[in-house]
Design a protein around this motif. Structure first.
Motif, mmCIF file in Angstrom:
data_model
loop_
_atom_site.group_PDB
_atom_site.id
_atom_site.type_symbol
_atom_site.label_atom_id
_atom_site.label_comp_id
_atom_site.label_asym_id
_atom_site.label_seq_id
_atom_site.Cartn_x
_atom_site.Cartn_y
_atom_site.Cartn_z
ATOM 1 N N VAL A 237 0.850 -1.200 0.000
ATOM 2 C CA VAL A 237 0.000 0.000 0.000
ATOM 3 C C VAL A 237 0.890 1.256 0.000
ATOM 4 N N THR A 238 1.891 1.257 0.857
ATOM 5 C CA THR A 238 2.784 2.421 0.918
ATOM 6 C C THR A 238 3.505 2.592 -0.413
ATOM 7 N N GLY A 239 3.968 1.489 -0.984
ATOM 8 C CA GLY A 239 4.678 1.565 -2.268
ATOM 9 C C GLY A 239 3.785 2.125 -3.360
ATOM 10 N N PHE B 59 15.595 -0.170 4.811
ATOM 11 C CA PHE B 59 16.362 -1.412 4.846
ATOM 12 C C PHE B 59 15.672 -2.492 5.685
ATOM 13 N N VAL B 60 14.732 -2.081 6.502
ATOM 14 C CA VAL B 60 13.957 -3.067 7.249
ATOM 15 C C VAL B 60 12.561 -3.198 6.639
ATOM 16 N N PHE B 61 12.058 -2.086 6.099
ATOM 17 C CA PHE B 61 10.694 -2.071 5.563
ATOM 18 C C PHE B 61 10.587 -2.890 4.272
ATOM 19 N N PHE B 192 4.889 5.939 8.671
ATOM 20 C CA PHE B 192 5.794 5.998 7.512
ATOM 21 C C PHE B 192 4.999 6.279 6.237
ATOM 22 N N PHE B 193 3.867 5.621 6.114
ATOM 23 C CA PHE B 193 2.992 5.834 4.956
ATOM 24 C C PHE B 193 2.596 7.322 4.851
#
Lengths: 310, 256
Positions: A237-239, B59-61, B192-193
């Motif tokens: 979703v974020t991507g 790098f973790v996401f 983050f979103f």
């Protein structure tokens, strides 16, 4: 290779803890030996160490309760990774350090890939993965996939003297567990159950629990924290939304090419906001705008640079 | 009702003409002080921290990135994420303690009542983004209504990231609360979103990448001043108020 499973029959376990020791030996895991190193003080239980840790992947648990056909229920439990069919630890691991072994269905680890984030520990419905601080990696049962790949059973199974542990095709282990639980019930152990056939997508550690799930330290209805799946949803979703945002901004930039704006100035003496180049009064005073939204959108002709009346 | 062109009286027209001539003859341009040095430094440090947190967090996401980089790089990124995370939280907090009036001012603006120009501006904002050459926007106060919304979302997501970040740090070092940890991780992802979406929009507009906002970067990355012309375009009501009071107005050599 068919899916494999470990079968643990608590009714045949003698509580010798040989499996615990075998796990330590095969995986070269140390055992703290100082007095009370594992527990802050002597607890009076035969269970030692008290729980899983960065150097302990398997703990035999000992639970005594009143009841049962003989007046006392001494329930041995096996506390270790259950190798879930829908392993949330593998789902949430960002580094691919915990993964399902395709050949066996066992949930194994690759310490070399572990980044020590401990997301797996937060996802596990059985509270199994433990962080080994000195090595900066997570520690949990690997199912001894290295042994299995070479035709051996896991170390704990191989060492079990009373035959409480067996290893083989999962379907067979499930059938044997159900059969054994039925026998136990016939003998008066009314709570005896076969555990692991359907829990969390079907476990790869099937257990015959003589006194019922809770008595042996197992969760009767283990559930994966919904946050695990939600975090997985957030990634695409974020991507996608970020991609759309960038595309939208790029379109705005492209449509804005060639944009030019006349300079403005404000004469406090007259209250006029002026276009410096054309000398036109853009707005008189400081009142609220009086155009409709539609008029704003359609006013694309330079001559319609209207000003407010006050 | 439409805005019809205002026809000044002869006296007003003369006064306006004299005013413009005097301004041209002086060779100067009026600027309004908008952001203090402390605000700019705080904003700059926060941005640097935020950008590094986004990069190191990726790098973790993103599992593929973590696996491609390998555990050594990811470990370094994770540790830097923690250190920079502390700066991301501490710097604005210290700045707020040093300037409580500034904080009150920011939040008063964020939660200011929306007048009809504010509402109209917000409705027109999306069409404007794609038709900036043709749409003129209603005048705005010190913070545009859209700014209030977007800045508010940035404040909210920044605070969400900070609070959840601290919980994640504690939960992976000195304490263990797996179920809470998993939910906190999810909320961190939500933050983050929001940062991705509102941060990108903020950069696009605030850094002046969008053509009508050219020069905006100077407000936070330059001397903190806005020219009279730009101020009248972006924050008309505020600009007129400031120009009339003259308190924050400085004259500088005109840019030609």
């Amino acid at each position: 290779m068919a899916e494999k499973a470990i079968l643990f029959d608590t009714s045949q376990c003698s509580g010798c803890k040989g499996c615990q020791a075998a796990c330590k030996c095969w995986n070269d895991l140390p055992s703290p030996t100082a007095l009370n190193a594992d527990a802050p003080s002597f607890t009076g239980t035969y269970q030692n160490p008290p729980d899983l840790s960065g150097v302990t992947r398997l703990v035999m648990t000992f639970s005594e309760e009143q009841g049962g056909p003989k007046g006392i229920k001494w329930a041995f439990g096996r506390r270790s990774c259950q190798h879930c069919g829908d392993a949330p630890c593998a789902t949430i691991c960002p580094a691919g350090a915990i993964f399902v072994d395709e050949a066996t269905g066992l949930v194994t680890t690759d310490a070399a890939r572990c980044i020590g984030c401990r997301f797996c520990a937060s996802a596990c419905p059985f509270d199994v993965p433990r962080y080994a601080g000195d090595r900066g990696v997570i520690n949990k049962c690997t199912g001894c996939v290295d042994r299995v790949a070479n035709g051996l059973a896991p170390a704990c199974v191989t060492t079990c003297q009373p035959g409480a542990l067996s290893f083989g095709d999962r379907d067979e282990m499930v059938a044997r567990a159900e059969e054994r639980a039925a026998v136990l019930r016939e003998r008066g152990y009314a709570d005896a159950v076969a555990y692991g056939a359907d829990e969390v997508g079907g476990l790869h550690v099937i257990q015959v629990l003589k006194y019922g799930a809770a008595a042996h330290g197992q969760r009767p209805d283990p559930a994966v924290n919904p946050a695990v799946q939600l975090t997985q949803v957030m990634k695409p979703v974020t991507g996608a939304v970020t991609g759309l945002t960038v595309a939208g901004l790029a379109a705005m930039f492209a449509l804005g090419a060639g944009y030019k704006r006349d300079r403005r100035a404000y004469n406090p003496a007259t209250g006029d906001t002026l276009d410096v180049d054309t000398r036109e009064v853009i707005k008189h005073g400081d009142g609220q705008d009086t155009e409709s939204v539609k008029e704003h959108i359609l006013e694309n002709l330079p001559r319609r640079k209207g000003g407010d009346h006050e | 009702m439409s805005n019809e062109a205002y026809v000044p009286t002869a006296a007003e027209a003369r006064a306006d003409e004299e005013f413009l001539r005097a301004q041209e003859a002086s060779g100067t341009e009026r600027f309004i002080k908008r952001h203090s040095l402390q605000a700019r430094v705080t904003h700059g440090v926060t941005i640097a921290c935020c950008l590094w947190l986004v990069v190191s967090g990726l790098f973790v996401f993103i599992p593929a990135l973590a696996q491609a980089a390998g555990p050594g790089v990811v470990f370094a990124m994770r540790m830097s994420h923690r250190v920079i995370g502390v700066a991301f939280i501490a710097v604005p907090l210290v700045s707020a303690l040093l300037a409580p009036k500034g904080v009150r001012h920011i939040f008063r603006n964020l939660f200011a009542k929306w007048d009809s120009d504010d509402k109209k501006w917000m409705i027109l904002f999306f069409p404007y983004l794609f038709m900036a050459k043709w749409i003129h926007m209603p005048d705005q106060h010190e913070l545009k209504s859209g700014q209030r919304f977007a800045d508010g979302m940035l404040w909210f997501s920044g605070a969400l990231m900070a609070v959840t970040g601290v919980i994640l740090l504690v939960g992976s070092t000195v304490a263990s609360f797996p179920a809470v940890y998993a939910w906190t991780l999810f909320l961190h992802d939500i933050g983050f979103f929001l940062i991705c979406v509102f941060g990108l929009a903020h950069i696009f507009l605030g850094a002046g990448i969008f053509q009508p906002y050219r020069g905006s970067a100077r407000l936070m990355f330059g001397d903190g001043m806005v020219s009279e012309s730009d101020a009248l375009y972006h924050w008309g009501h505020w600009a007129r108020e400031e120009l009339e009071s003259g308190e924050n107005v400085v004259e500088k050599e005109a840019r030609r």
